[in-house]
Enzyme design. Structure first.
Site, PDB file in Angstrom:
ATOM      1  CG  LEU A  44     -45.751 -10.016 -50.715  1.00 31.20           C
ATOM      2  CD1 LEU A  44     -44.585  -9.035 -50.651  1.00 31.20           C
ATOM      3  CD2 LEU A  44     -45.523 -11.187 -49.772  1.00 31.20           C
ATOM      4  CB  CYS A  45     -51.797  -8.718 -47.399  1.00 30.82           C
ATOM      5  SG  CYS A  45     -50.705  -8.857 -45.980  1.00 30.82           S
ATOM      6  CB  THR A  46     -48.649  -4.431 -49.519  1.00 31.67           C
ATOM      7  OG1 THR A  46     -48.371  -3.093 -49.960  1.00 31.67           O
ATOM      8  CG2 THR A  46     -47.612  -5.359 -50.111  1.00 31.67           C
TER       9      THR A  46
ATOM     10  CG  LEU B 145     -46.236 -10.078 -45.761  1.00 31.31           C
ATOM     11  CD1 LEU B 145     -47.383 -10.117 -46.744  1.00 31.31           C
ATOM     12  CD2 LEU B 145     -46.740  -9.678 -44.384  1.00 31.31           C
TER      13      LEU B 145
END
Length: 429
Positions: free
Chosen positions: A366-368, A406
């Site tokens: 995930l982009c976090t 997401l």
């Protein structure tokens, strides 16, 4: 020279799983490499024999004092609930959907207890119409909603009062008593709560529900909470003028997740029950009550693993990052974002036990920056396609996580029993 104590992961594998001669981790006798190949990754795998072992050990430890039910919130998959039902457990639920899952798993409605601070009118209609065994009241508004549901269905509903205890009953890693709380009636208003229930002709007050804390790893803490619960139960019985039928002392039994955590000593728990049993025996208003423990994490947690596949390994400014296809969207607790104040690593291991181990960060797709499954996991050199497994993942895994974040596909859930694997939740697309 004495040998160093094994780390937590090694201990948990020895207690619950195994490795074959090549070092591959097995669950229920089946290699995780084969399961990952058959069902894809990420993947949750549960060992039915492990679920049964945990239930039987706890039931034996508290025999003569309490019965053991299963708290469905920990893992509401009907196949998991069914394993505990086969062992003799009732179910504690926290929603109408969990009621349906428990019934679908074979639990008789009269063996189901409904707790939770925000029961909706729709859920109450669902469970009252379904013949639920007992509803635990947590506030005045809920009291009237249950009474209205009973009136609509032309029945009398068995209820218990959940009491938010004073500070003397607190304990565990997460306190749920001894402070302002949305859970239950404060102990100071016990008399008023009893009177309010007694004024409702469609409600039959039969018991007490106490849940003072969770993730308790010390027997003396649990025993102290339970002793306090018996005191509160005696107060309710005295105010109603009739014996109690149910004393629900909650769950709260913990399992070790982090380095330094101790395993709950069931022997010490058993040895400390004698005064509590004597308290029940001496009080005719309590002697016939069904004392209930309803753990979830303790029963389901150790039997499960979350398996993820390595997508990439990178080195950034002196640190090693293992990037996997699994992450916080499936296992929020392991990421440290499910209520933990200090984020610590769950036990994470390589599925194939390769030589050598150095600390690394295991992060998800995930982009976090929150999507981290471990911050300093001692893992061997890994490469694309290798597998890692998060232990202690049978409870508060998939359904306690932001699975829609997401829009990654849902992982499969697999139950292993008798040397065979069965899909109990199909992989999403």
């Amino acid at each position: 020279m004495s040998q160093a104590a094994p780390d937590l992961a090694t201990t948990l594998i020895a207690e619950n799983f195994s490795r074959d001669a090549t070092g591959v981790l097995h669950v229920g006798g089946l290699p995780l490499t084969d399961l990952a190949r058959s069902y894809g990754t990420p993947l949750f795998v549960y060992d039915a024999d492990g679920l049964r072992r945990a239930y039987r050990a706890l039931r034996a430890a508290v025999a003569g004092f309490a019965e053991v039910d299963y708290s469905v919130k920990a893992n509401p998959n009907p196949a998991v609930i069914h394993v505990f039902h086969e062992e003799g457990a009732g179910a504690e639920i926290a929603s109408g959907a969990e009621f349906d899952a428990a019934v679908r798993a074979g639990v008789p409605p009269q063996r189901i207890l409904f707790a939770g601070p925000g029961k909706s009118a729709a859920d109450l209609d669902r469970v009252v119409g379904g013949g639920i065994g007992e509803i635990h009241l947590e506030n005045r508004e809920e009291l009237f909603r249950v009474a209205a549901a009973a009136e609509r269905h032309g029945t009398t509903v068995r209820v218990a009062l959940r009491i938010n205890p004073g500070a003397t009953a607190q304990g565990g890693a997460m306190r749920m008593g001894g402070k302002p709380s949305p859970f239950g009636f404060d102990e100071e208003e016990l008399s008023e709560a009893v009177a309010a229930v007694e004024r409702q002709p469609r409600l039959h007050l039969v018991g007490l529900h106490l849940f003072a804390g969770t993730q308790g790893l010390k027997a003396d803490t649990l025993l102290g909470q339970w002793a306090y619960g018996l005191e509160l139960a005696a107060q309710i019985a005295k105010k109603t003028g009739r014996p109690l039928e149910t004393i629900d002392l909650g769950g709260g039994l913990g399992i070790p997740y982090f380095s330094g955590d101790a395993t709950l000593d069931l022997g010490a728990l058993r040895d400390g029950l004698l005064p509590l049993i004597e308290t029940l025996r001496r009080n005719p208003m309590l002697a016939g009550a069904r004392v209930v423990l309803e753990p979830g994490r303790y029963l389901a947690g150790p039997a499960g693993v979350y398996v993820a596949r390595v997508l990439a390994v990178k080195h950034s400014r002196g640190s090693r990052f293992v990037i996997t296809d699994g992450g916080m969207h499936h296992h929020l607790a392991a990421s440290g974002n499910l209520g933990q104040i200090v984020k610590r690593d769950f036990p994470v291991v390589a599925v194939s036990d390769l030589d050598g181990a150095t600390p690394c960060t295991v992060s998800g797709p995930l982009c976090t920056p929150l999507d981290v499954l471990a911050r300093a996991a001692p893992l061997p050199e890994l490469s694309e396609g290798d597998l890692v497994a998060v232990l202690q993942s049978g409870a508060y895994g998939l359904t306690a996580s932001p699975t829609g974040f997401l829009s990654h596909p849902m992982p499969a859930e697999v139950l292993v029993e008798g040397g065979r694997a069965a899909v109990i939740r199909a992989r999403g697309d």
